[in-house]
Design an enzyme around this catalytic site. Structure first.
Site, PDB file in Angstrom:
ATOM      1  N   GLU A 154      12.818 -35.361 -24.031  1.00  0.00           N
ATOM      2  CA  GLU A 154      13.750 -34.746 -24.153  1.00  0.00           C
ATOM      3  C   GLU A 154      12.721 -33.713 -25.469  1.00  0.00           C
ATOM      4  O   GLU A 154      12.104 -33.765 -26.367  1.00  0.00           O
ATOM      5  CB  GLU A 154      14.479 -35.531 -25.143  1.00  0.00           C
ATOM      6  CG  GLU A 154      15.292 -34.727 -25.357  1.00  0.00           C
ATOM      7  CD  GLU A 154      16.757 -33.579 -24.800  1.00  0.00           C
ATOM      8  OE1 GLU A 154      16.083 -32.924 -23.584  1.00  0.00           O
ATOM      9  OE2 GLU A 154      17.966 -33.755 -23.979  1.00  0.00           O
ATOM     10  N   HIS A 209      20.076 -39.390 -17.833  1.00  0.00           N
ATOM     11  CA  HIS A 209      20.329 -40.394 -18.587  1.00  0.00           C
ATOM     12  C   HIS A 209      21.952 -40.791 -18.421  1.00  0.00           C
ATOM     13  O   HIS A 209      22.163 -39.955 -18.683  1.00  0.00           O
ATOM     14  CB  HIS A 209      19.341 -40.730 -19.922  1.00  0.00           C
ATOM     15  CG  HIS A 209      20.594 -40.128 -21.091  1.00  0.00           C
ATOM     16  ND1 HIS A 209      20.778 -40.613 -21.505  1.00  0.00           N
ATOM     17  CD2 HIS A 209      19.633 -38.875 -21.387  1.00  0.00           C
ATOM     18  CE1 HIS A 209      21.113 -39.768 -22.291  1.00  0.00           C
ATOM     19  NE2 HIS A 209      20.256 -38.935 -22.803  1.00  0.00           N
ATOM     20  N   ASN A 236      24.787 -40.157 -27.592  1.00  0.00           N
ATOM     21  CA  ASN A 236      26.141 -39.500 -27.292  1.00  0.00           C
ATOM     22  C   ASN A 236      27.138 -39.886 -27.360  1.00  0.00           C
ATOM     23  O   ASN A 236      28.397 -39.232 -27.813  1.00  0.00           O
ATOM     24  CB  ASN A 236      25.690 -39.563 -25.863  1.00  0.00           C
ATOM     25  CG  ASN A 236      24.327 -39.078 -24.979  1.00  0.00           C
ATOM     26  OD1 ASN A 236      24.416 -39.262 -23.424  1.00  0.00           O
ATOM     27  ND2 ASN A 236      23.634 -38.052 -25.680  1.00  0.00           N
ATOM     28  N   GLU A 276      25.548 -42.430 -20.810  1.00  0.00           N
ATOM     29  CA  GLU A 276      25.892 -41.869 -21.655  1.00  0.00           C
ATOM     30  C   GLU A 276      25.035 -43.269 -22.866  1.00  0.00           C
ATOM     31  O   GLU A 276      24.812 -43.965 -22.128  1.00  0.00           O
ATOM     32  CB  GLU A 276      27.184 -42.895 -22.127  1.00  0.00           C
ATOM     33  CG  GLU A 276      27.440 -42.373 -23.048  1.00  0.00           C
ATOM     34  CD  GLU A 276      28.903 -43.237 -23.378  1.00  0.00           C
ATOM     35  OE1 GLU A 276      30.287 -42.034 -23.760  1.00  0.00           O
ATOM     36  OE2 GLU A 276      29.199 -44.313 -23.670  1.00  0.00           O
ATOM     37  N   SER A 277      24.481 -42.624 -23.932  1.00  0.00           N
ATOM     38  CA  SER A 277      23.787 -43.385 -24.941  1.00  0.00           C
ATOM     39  C   SER A 277      24.488 -43.400 -26.169  1.00  0.00           C
ATOM     40  O   SER A 277      25.391 -42.892 -26.259  1.00  0.00           O
ATOM     41  CB  SER A 277      21.974 -42.452 -24.942  1.00  0.00           C
ATOM     42  OG  SER A 277      22.807 -41.327 -25.931  1.00  0.00           O
ATOM     43  N   ALA A 278      23.751 -43.923 -26.566  1.00  0.00           N
ATOM     44  CA  ALA A 278      24.481 -44.547 -28.667  1.00  0.00           C
ATOM     45  C   ALA A 278      24.978 -42.919 -28.994  1.00  0.00           C
ATOM     46  O   ALA A 278      26.016 -42.943 -29.580  1.00  0.00           O
ATOM     47  CB  ALA A 278      23.892 -45.732 -28.454  1.00  0.00           C
TER      48      ALA A 278
END
Length: 241
Positions: free
Chosen positions: A108, A12, A18, A14-16
């Site tokens: 995950e 995936h 990360n 970039e997440s918040a």
């Protein structure tokens, strides 16, 4: 052919989480945690950079691989949004030919009770954890209330068995998570336990890193690992989910 003809696995974007945690297992402090505290892992969204990473990756994926026979996500918000960004590069008539399904087996790793903790809090709550982790290693050890990577491999293998049974000879795109990718590699490349302990330096999967397996005789073989096609943002951690 007892396998998919092509298996493309994308981490995936970039997440918040990360963005806030960088490459740390725990939050640095309460100020960092406050941004996301109380948000369950499956609801964490992409950052603005993450949306752009997914869109840029989609153009490269379409140019290189064309239309897939089937697309799978983990069902987490960040993999759904990444998939939407990738598929936005395809014209509608091509998107309509690619069914997208959620599969819980490729979610995950469950990080357990320390999910929202700072390092100081985790040390206070689980004073025995460092010694336990050192004894059993990063593949076999389970975080309190969570999954070991060995546990994750068990469900990844079930997903691969489903592909062999139902998607033989097909072209498959999977959008999943960093720790899940390590478990895909363990299962597909027949890693031993030592190889799976931790990523070698520079080998942690990047956000939207593209990994490719191609069918060779009776198995899927690694053709390419962790290729990045985007030019925005900088998150490349393979520890946080």
């Amino acid at each position: 052919m007892p396998n998919p003809a092509l298996l493309v696995i994308v981490r995936h974007a970039e997440s918040a989480r990360n963005q806030v945690k960088k490459d740390s297992v725990y939050f640095a402090d309460d100020a960092a945690r406050r941004v996301l505290r109380g948000q369950p892992d499956h609801k964490i969204e992409l950052t603005d950079d993450g949306h752009q990473q997914a869109e840029q990756t989609g153009h490269a994926v379409r140019e290189r691989f064309g239309v897939f026979d089937h697309v799978y996500t983990s069902g987490y918000t960040r993999t759904i949004q990444t998939t939407e960004g990738i598929l936005a590069a395809y014209p509608k008539e091509e998107r309509d030919r690619m069914p997208v399904d959620m599969n819980i087996f490729i979610r995950e790793r469950d990080s357990g009770y320390a999910y929202d903790m700072t390092e100081d809090e985790a040390t206070a709550a689980f004073p025995w954890l460092a010694e336990y982790w050192q004894t059993f290693g990063g593949f076999m050890a389970r975080p309190p209330g969570g999954e070991s990577l060995a546990d994750v491999v068990s469900r990844i293998q079930q997903f691969l068995d489903m592909l062999d049974r139902d998607r033989a000879g097909k072209r498959i795109l999977v959008v999943t998570h960093g720790q899940a990718i390590r478990c895909f590699r363990f299962a597909l490349e027949q890693w031993d336990y030592q190889q799976a302990e931790k990523w070698p330096p520079g080998q942690a999967p990047a956000n939207c890193g593209v990994t490719v397996y191609e069918a060779v005789r009776d198995r899927l073989e690694l053709a390419e690992y962790n290729t990045v096609h985007w030019t925005v943002g900088s998150s490349e951690d393979g520890v946080s989910s």
